[in-house]
Design a protein around this motif. Structure first.
Motif, mmCIF file in Angstrom:
data_model
loop_
_atom_site.group_PDB
_atom_site.id
_atom_site.type_symbol
_atom_site.label_atom_id
_atom_site.label_comp_id
_atom_site.label_asym_id
_atom_site.label_seq_id
_atom_site.Cartn_x
_atom_site.Cartn_y
_atom_site.Cartn_z
ATOM 1 N N VAL A 141 80.930 139.196 39.235
ATOM 2 C CA VAL A 141 81.973 139.309 40.170
ATOM 3 C C VAL A 141 81.015 138.829 41.608
ATOM 4 N N ARG A 142 81.877 138.747 42.597
ATOM 5 C CA ARG A 142 81.582 138.369 43.820
ATOM 6 C C ARG A 142 80.722 139.567 44.478
ATOM 7 N N GLY A 143 79.313 139.100 44.908
ATOM 8 C CA GLY A 143 78.336 140.266 45.243
ATOM 9 C C GLY A 143 77.434 140.494 43.895
ATOM 10 N N GLU A 144 77.408 139.819 43.022
ATOM 11 C CA GLU A 144 76.445 139.929 41.743
ATOM 12 C C GLU A 144 75.296 139.534 42.094
ATOM 13 N N ARG A 145 74.849 138.835 43.187
ATOM 14 C CA ARG A 145 73.663 138.134 43.481
ATOM 15 C C ARG A 145 73.116 139.150 44.666
ATOM 16 N N LYS A 146 73.584 140.114 44.980
ATOM 17 C CA LYS A 146 73.455 141.097 45.959
ATOM 18 C C LYS A 146 72.608 142.517 45.389
ATOM 19 N N THR A 147 71.508 142.241 44.598
ATOM 20 C CA THR A 147 70.927 143.103 43.887
ATOM 21 C C THR A 147 71.917 144.363 43.464
ATOM 22 N N PRO A 148 72.652 144.096 42.341
ATOM 23 C CA PRO A 148 73.232 145.139 41.739
ATOM 24 C C PRO A 148 72.610 146.275 41.071
ATOM 25 N N GLY A 149 73.080 147.346 41.345
ATOM 26 C CA GLY A 149 72.268 148.628 40.894
ATOM 27 C C GLY A 149 70.979 148.818 41.623
ATOM 28 N N GLU A 150 70.818 148.268 42.994
ATOM 29 C CA GLU A 150 69.594 148.558 43.769
ATOM 30 C C GLU A 150 69.930 148.968 45.246
ATOM 31 N N PHE A 151 69.338 149.897 45.663
ATOM 32 C CA PHE A 151 69.499 150.188 47.215
ATOM 33 C C PHE A 151 69.108 148.797 47.811
ATOM 34 N N ARG A 152 69.500 148.576 49.088
ATOM 35 C CA ARG A 152 69.248 147.491 49.731
ATOM 36 C C ARG A 152 67.706 147.595 50.234
ATOM 37 N N SER A 203 80.002 164.233 52.611
ATOM 38 C CA SER A 203 79.125 163.455 51.746
ATOM 39 C C SER A 203 79.702 161.859 51.607
ATOM 40 N N HIS A 204 80.963 161.766 51.671
ATOM 41 C CA HIS A 204 81.731 160.470 51.665
ATOM 42 C C HIS A 204 81.499 159.723 53.057
ATOM 43 N N TYR A 205 81.577 160.545 54.107
ATOM 44 C CA TYR A 205 81.535 159.872 55.385
ATOM 45 C C TYR A 205 79.695 159.685 55.305
ATOM 46 N N GLN A 206 79.020 160.334 55.030
ATOM 47 C CA GLN A 206 77.283 159.988 55.203
ATOM 48 C C GLN A 206 77.075 158.833 54.312
ATOM 49 N N PHE A 207 77.770 158.966 53.163
ATOM 50 C CA PHE A 207 77.446 157.687 52.238
ATOM 51 C C PHE A 207 77.726 156.367 52.863
ATOM 52 N N GLU A 208 79.113 156.283 53.346
ATOM 53 C CA GLU A 208 79.454 155.070 53.908
ATOM 54 C C GLU A 208 78.814 154.817 55.213
ATOM 55 N N THR A 209 78.365 155.739 55.894
ATOM 56 C CA THR A 209 77.397 155.459 57.081
ATOM 57 C C THR A 209 76.032 154.866 56.779
ATOM 58 N N ILE A 210 75.444 155.564 55.659
ATOM 59 C CA ILE A 210 74.079 154.928 55.335
ATOM 60 C C ILE A 210 74.328 153.543 54.704
ATOM 61 N N HIS A 211 75.479 153.211 53.982
ATOM 62 C CA HIS A 211 75.774 152.021 53.538
ATOM 63 C C HIS A 211 74.675 151.343 52.542
ATOM 64 N N PRO A 212 74.286 152.206 51.315
ATOM 65 C CA PRO A 212 73.055 151.814 50.779
ATOM 66 C C PRO A 212 72.891 150.655 50.119
ATOM 67 N N PHE A 213 73.986 150.002 49.588
ATOM 68 C CA PHE A 213 74.097 148.883 48.923
ATOM 69 C C PHE A 213 74.322 147.617 49.723
ATOM 70 N N LEU A 214 73.909 146.354 49.340
ATOM 71 C CA LEU A 214 74.298 145.101 50.333
ATOM 72 C C LEU A 214 75.896 144.895 50.073
ATOM 73 N N ASP A 215 76.469 145.355 49.126
ATOM 74 C CA ASP A 215 77.951 145.060 48.909
ATOM 75 C C ASP A 215 78.632 146.213 47.827
#
Length: 377
Positions: A141-152, A203-215
């Motif tokens: 899907v869209r974003g499939e080229r943004k390293t799926p399964g890997e932190f940015r 945890s939800h706030y922190q995860f969204e703030t870290i934003h660890p994936f490209l998408d």
């Protein structure tokens, strides 16, 4: 750390922009706000009632699938997909071509959630599990080229067309290992006395703030809520579709997250989150009650079919799993001939259980309308 004394993080000058480094969260948390105490009590009680219903309802997995579809569809819609619930329940070939990519995103979410929940039976909640879940979510899907399964391994941002006009810039990618390790420790730290519902809010706030994936961060972050509640034993099944509340109150949701980063107001975010869980759990209980009432009513109707009542009951059971069907699907599921399936469908339409939804003479699809409507609120 008291909520009232919390400093959310610092802005760090990078080359031509400032990224935001959040304060680690693996610590003791307390608060002075009595509103949080009251909401925590109400939310815990409502969540426990929802979990009890999920254990009491016979063959509950038939109905849980619709909860998962609703969560997947709504969470994906927050991120811009245009698929409606009825589209998500249809076979891909019956979905309008311009919506098929969105349909795939929703079904990736369904698969990602189901796989992650199965994994939780053997493994603890972890960053490794989130990466695996992300890989499934972004496949094809869209974003499939943004390293799926890997932190940015590069900088991303939220809002705007570039780093120069971004609304928010998460921490630099070099900081991710330490921040994500801290978050994972927070999930499992038995030396601190923080209620699980408060932990998952933070945890939800922190995860969204870290934003660890490209998408895909929004969807994984909301899926994290369900996974955490199941891993902590607060839910037995994924029957809390929280994304519906967040979509309905989308502006407040984003404002509450932003308020933590910009104004250190984590108390406001926690109150918003507790209300979201409480109200969604109450709606979930009402849905289960309505499902049981509808099931009894439809069972009585099907009894009037005489010799066809046995097949009618079998068809009903498949419709609780997925309320959109076709003549071909009925024939396959019940192992009956196509003419027999067509006759049975016609009888179910006559009884008001099924409704033809295409208006076409060929490739007709039928909807278990009253059941479907239970998941629209």
């Amino acid at each position: 750390m008291k909520f009232e004394a919390f400093i959310s993080g610092t802005f760090v000058q990078q080359y031509e922009y400032k990224s935001f480094t959040p304060t680690p969260v693996n610590r003791e948390w307390t608060w002075d706000d009595p509103r949080i105490n009251s909401l925590l009590e109400e939310t815990t009680r409502s969540l426990a009632e929802l979990d009890a219903f999920s254990k009491m309802v016979p063959d509950v997995d038939r109905y849980i699938y619709m909860h998962v579809v609703k969560e997947a569809n709504t969470s994906s819609r927050i991120e811009g997909t245009r698929t409606e619930m009825d589209d998500a329940l249809r076979d891909r070939m019956h979905v309008a071509e311009e919506k098929r990519d969105d349909w795939q995103e929703v079904h990736n979410y369904i698969e990602a959630m189901n796989v992650a929940i199965r994994e939780l039976a053997e493994l603890p909640l972890s960053n490794r599990l989130l990466r695996k879940t992300h890989d499934i979510l972004m496949r094809g899907v869209r974003g499939e080229r943004k390293t799926p399964g890997e932190f940015r391994r590069s900088q991303n941002w939220i809002g705007g067309a570039s780093l120069k006009d971004a609304v928010f810039i998460p921490p630099h990618h070099d900081e991710l290992p330490e921040l994500l390790s801290d978050l994972e420790k927070f999930w499992h730290n038995e030396e601190i006395h923080v209620p699980h519902i408060i932990r998952v809010a933070i945890s939800h706030y922190q995860f969204e703030t870290i934003h660890p994936f490209l998408d895909g961060n929004g969807r994984i972050g909301r899926l994290l809520i369900t996974l955490y509640l199941i891993s902590a034993g607060l839910l037995s099944k994924p029957c809390l579709y929280l994304s519906a509340h967040m979509e309905k109150h989308k502006g407040q949701y984003y404002d509450a997250l932003t308020g933590v980063r910009m104004s250190n107001d984590i108390g406001h975010w926690v109150r918003f989150f507790l209300v979201a869980v409480r109200d969604t759990a109450r709606n979930g209980v009402a849905t289960f009650r309505n499902i049981m009432a509808l099931k009894e009513l439809c069972a009585q109707k099907v009894l009037s079919l005489g010799a066809r009542s046995a097949n009618g009951q079998k068809l009903l059971e498949t419709l609780y799993m997925s309320p959109v069907t076709t003549g071909k699907r009925v024939a396959q599921n019940l192992d009956i001939s196509q003419p027999t399936a067509n006759t049975l469908i016609a009888e179910m339409v006559r009884l008001g259980i099924l409704e033809e939804m295409t208006g076409q003479q060929r490739n007709r699809e039928y909807l278990f309308t009253e059941y479907y409507r239970l998941f629209l609120d």
